[in-house]
Design a protein around this motif. Structure first.
Motif, PDB file in Angstrom:
ATOM      1  N   MET A  99       0.811  -1.227   0.000  1.00  0.00           N
ATOM      2  CA  MET A  99       0.000   0.000   0.000  1.00  0.00           C
ATOM      3  C   MET A  99       0.841   1.272   0.000  1.00  0.00           C
ATOM      4  O   MET A  99       2.018   1.264   0.319  1.00  0.00           O
ATOM      5  CB  MET A  99      -0.909   0.029   1.246  1.00  0.00           C
ATOM      6  CG  MET A  99      -2.019  -0.994   1.224  1.00  0.00           C
ATOM      7  SD  MET A  99      -2.964  -1.011   2.787  1.00  0.00           S
ATOM      8  CE  MET A  99      -3.761   0.600   2.786  1.00  0.00           C
ATOM      9  N   ASP A 100       0.168   2.347  -0.322  1.00  0.00           N
ATOM     10  CA  ASP A 100       0.696   3.685  -0.110  1.00  0.00           C
ATOM     11  C   ASP A 100       0.593   3.966   1.392  1.00  0.00           C
ATOM     12  O   ASP A 100      -0.412   3.634   2.015  1.00  0.00           O
ATOM     13  CB  ASP A 100      -0.158   4.666  -0.910  1.00  0.00           C
ATOM     14  CG  ASP A 100       0.384   6.072  -0.928  1.00  0.00           C
ATOM     15  OD1 ASP A 100       0.799   6.565   0.140  1.00  0.00           O
ATOM     16  OD2 ASP A 100       0.366   6.685  -1.994  1.00  0.00           O
ATOM     17  N   LEU A 101       1.611   4.605   1.950  1.00  0.00           N
ATOM     18  CA  LEU A 101       1.555   4.907   3.381  1.00  0.00           C
ATOM     19  C   LEU A 101       0.497   5.948   3.714  1.00  0.00           C
ATOM     20  O   LEU A 101       0.195   6.189   4.882  1.00  0.00           O
ATOM     21  CB  LEU A 101       2.939   5.334   3.889  1.00  0.00           C
ATOM     22  CG  LEU A 101       3.564   6.612   3.326  1.00  0.00           C
ATOM     23  CD1 LEU A 101       3.075   7.845   4.044  1.00  0.00           C
ATOM     24  CD2 LEU A 101       5.075   6.542   3.454  1.00  0.00           C
ATOM     25  N   HIS A 102      -0.084   6.571   2.688  1.00  0.00           N
ATOM     26  CA  HIS A 102      -1.185   7.515   2.911  1.00  0.00           C
ATOM     27  C   HIS A 102      -2.539   6.826   2.900  1.00  0.00           C
ATOM     28  O   HIS A 102      -3.567   7.468   2.721  1.00  0.00           O
ATOM     29  CB  HIS A 102      -1.152   8.631   1.854  1.00  0.00           C
ATOM     30  CG  HIS A 102       0.095   9.453   1.905  1.00  0.00           C
ATOM     31  ND1 HIS A 102       0.935   9.626   0.823  1.00  0.00           N
ATOM     32  CD2 HIS A 102       0.660  10.126   2.936  1.00  0.00           C
ATOM     33  CE1 HIS A 102       1.953  10.381   1.182  1.00  0.00           C
ATOM     34  NE2 HIS A 102       1.822  10.696   2.446  1.00  0.00           N
ATOM     35  N   GLY A 103      -2.535   5.496   3.028  1.00  0.00           N
ATOM     36  CA  GLY A 103      -3.791   4.753   3.100  1.00  0.00           C
ATOM     37  C   GLY A 103      -4.183   4.494   4.543  1.00  0.00           C
ATOM     38  O   GLY A 103      -3.469   4.866   5.483  1.00  0.00           O
TER      39      GLY A 103
ATOM     40  N   PRO B 272       8.204  11.945  -0.555  1.00  0.00           N
ATOM     41  CA  PRO B 272       7.679  11.370  -1.785  1.00  0.00           C
ATOM     42  C   PRO B 272       8.063   9.891  -1.938  1.00  0.00           C
ATOM     43  O   PRO B 272       9.107   9.474  -1.435  1.00  0.00           O
ATOM     44  CB  PRO B 272       8.332  12.203  -2.887  1.00  0.00           C
ATOM     45  CG  PRO B 272       8.834  13.439  -2.226  1.00  0.00           C
ATOM     46  CD  PRO B 272       9.059  13.093  -0.798  1.00  0.00           C
ATOM     47  N   HIS B 273       7.219   9.153  -2.657  1.00  0.00           N
ATOM     48  CA  HIS B 273       7.361   7.703  -2.706  1.00  0.00           C
ATOM     49  C   HIS B 273       8.409   7.282  -3.735  1.00  0.00           C
ATOM     50  O   HIS B 273       8.110   7.097  -4.901  1.00  0.00           O
ATOM     51  CB  HIS B 273       6.021   7.069  -3.050  1.00  0.00           C
ATOM     52  CG  HIS B 273       4.906   7.567  -2.190  1.00  0.00           C
ATOM     53  ND1 HIS B 273       5.002   7.618  -0.821  1.00  0.00           N
ATOM     54  CD2 HIS B 273       3.680   8.045  -2.488  1.00  0.00           C
ATOM     55  CE1 HIS B 273       3.869   8.102  -0.327  1.00  0.00           C
ATOM     56  NE2 HIS B 273       3.059   8.380  -1.314  1.00  0.00           N
ATOM     57  N   VAL B 274       9.634   7.130  -3.274  1.00  0.00           N
ATOM     58  CA  VAL B 274      10.699   6.679  -4.183  1.00  0.00           C
ATOM     59  C   VAL B 274      10.972   5.181  -4.004  1.00  0.00           C
ATOM     60  O   VAL B 274      11.877   4.641  -4.615  1.00  0.00           O
ATOM     61  CB  VAL B 274      11.998   7.496  -3.989  1.00  0.00           C
ATOM     62  CG1 VAL B 274      11.775   8.946  -4.393  1.00  0.00           C
ATOM     63  CG2 VAL B 274      12.496   7.420  -2.550  1.00  0.00           C
TER      64      VAL B 274
HETATM   65 ZN   LIG Z   1       0.982   8.611  -1.043  1.00  0.00          ZN
END
Ligand SMILES: [Zn+2]
Length: 399
Positions: A31-35, A55-57
């Motif tokens: 998942m995205d950590l913003h979930g 940012p998601h690198v």
């Molecule tokens: Zn995110």
């Protein structure tokens, strides 16, 4: 995601997947950590992890870890070893936007910095911290820690350690760049001699969940006297969707002067469709997000209009439209924190606290359904319960 009528859409999705695949199939979620990870969602998965950077690198790395750990469980099962690990789940009464929790900056840098050490403990498979999604109004929206592994004590201790580090820093989160109203950002950019000067029109960031078609920022920009004349400071504005405007520009061709109306088809709360007259500067077909993009020069503003909405994260997103952001005076993007290429290009940067679906001023959005107390919506706190809740599926049928 956020789905009207469902309070926990990812749980619902996975529950329905389970109805098809049955309870015995191993499931690994990346998942995205913003979930958001409700206890029920964690319960439906065997492995659940998320990015460790924003940012998601580490998108590819995260997917790879989720797959590798899944193969590891499958092999254990083949060898008749225990194959359903424990999960320690700890929710935190904190709900913050990504623009205060970038891992480029403290305190998120040291909080996420602890993840590898927790993961490295004997008996732990994976450790993950979700910041949560701040722009939905559901009881599950908050930060969560999940640590997965074979050793109940190790996963529990690891999760509590990460949750404690997060909570101890909850008052230290700040915006990743200086903030201001849109007018204040424009004034600061005009005063500055740093070029290019970036401004985030952050309230309508489509990658955060904004519609992307709010016209408020571009309307304010075009109303400013400083940019009315072609000889004014060069401003690039990315972007507003407007399929009819794009079609008209394509028909007229590069160099033609046209009057078009764009935006506010989805979100017209803060400003209506915007009508502007300008010269067609560039046309590009075939973009995987936008389909077709055009640049309309209005005074000294180069406004990017798209057939479908698109986030502008890369230098080539501009150069392929005959725009040179490095030599522009001001570049305005519908983003929150700047993505790496833009961050490196920006000589200075402000985060505009502009209106839209993903307004960074969370408290003024008026959440009603999130659990309370919740930082920063509430400022007075009793010590929260940061003990691990153990999810044990080792002897359990999910059916
Ligand atoms: Zn995110």
């Amino acid at each position: 995601m956020c789905v009207e009528g469902l309070d926990d859409a990812e749980y619902e999705l996975l529950k329905r997947c389970r109805e098809v695949i049955g309870p015995d199939v191993l499931v690994s979620a990346s998942m995205d950590l913003h979930g958001n990870v409700s206890r029920e969602l964690a319960h439906q998965t065997d492995l659940i992890t998320c990015y460790r950077t924003a940012p998601h690198v580490d998108v590819a790395e995260t997917k790879e870890r989720a797959c590798r750990n899944l193969l590891y469980l499958i092999n254990r099962r083949k060898n008749d070893e225990a194959f359903r690990p424990y999960k320690a789940w700890v929710p935190l009464p904190v709900l913050l936007p990504g623009e205060q929790t970038s891992t480029r900056d403290e305190p998120a840098a040291h909080i996420y910095g602890e993840v590898p050490a927790v993961e490295a403990v004997e008996g732990v498979i994976d450790a993950a911290i979700w910041v949560g999604y701040a722009w939905a109004d559901e009881p599950r929206n908050r930060a969560v820690v999940v640590v997965t592994g074979w050793d109940k004590r190790a996963v529990s201790d690891g999760a509590e350690k990460l949750a404690r580090t997060f909570w101890d820093a909850h008052k230290d989160f700040k915006f990743v760049a200086p903030t201001g109203t849109f007018a204040e950002c424009l004034d600061a950019a005009l005063r500055s001699d740093k070029r290019p000067y970036f401004i985030s029109d952050s309230g309508d960031n489509p990658t955060a969940g904004g519609s992307g078609d709010v016209t408020w920022g571009l309307t304010q920009l075009l109303a400013r006297p400083e940019f009315k004349d072609e000889s004014g400071p060069i401003v690039i504005y990315a972007s507003v969707p407007g399929p009819a405007a794009v079609e008209k520009a394509v028909e007229a061709g590069v160099g033609a002067t046209i009057t078009v109306t764009a935006g506010a088809e989805v979100d017209d709360i803060h400003a209506g469709p915007l009508t502007m007259t300008g010269r067609v500067h560039a046309i590009k077909h075939g973009d995987r997000h936008a389909s077709t993009e055009v640049v309309l020069q209005v005074g000294s503003v180069y406004a990017i209009l798209t057939k479908l909405r698109k986030p502008y994260h890369l230098e080539r997103d501009f150069t392929e439209l005959s725009l040179t952001p490095r030599s522009a005076d001001i570049v305005i993007v519908k983003i929150g924190y700047l993505e790496p290429e833009l961050y490196d290009m920006a000589k200075d940067w402000m985060l505009g606290l502009t209106p839209g679906g993903v307004d960074q001023d969370l408290v003024r959005l008026g959440h009603r359904r999130i659990l309370r107390p919740m930082w920063p919506f509430d400022r007075e706190f009793k010590e929260p319960d940061l003990t691990s809740r153990i999810i044990d599926m080792s002897n359990e049928s999910l059916a």
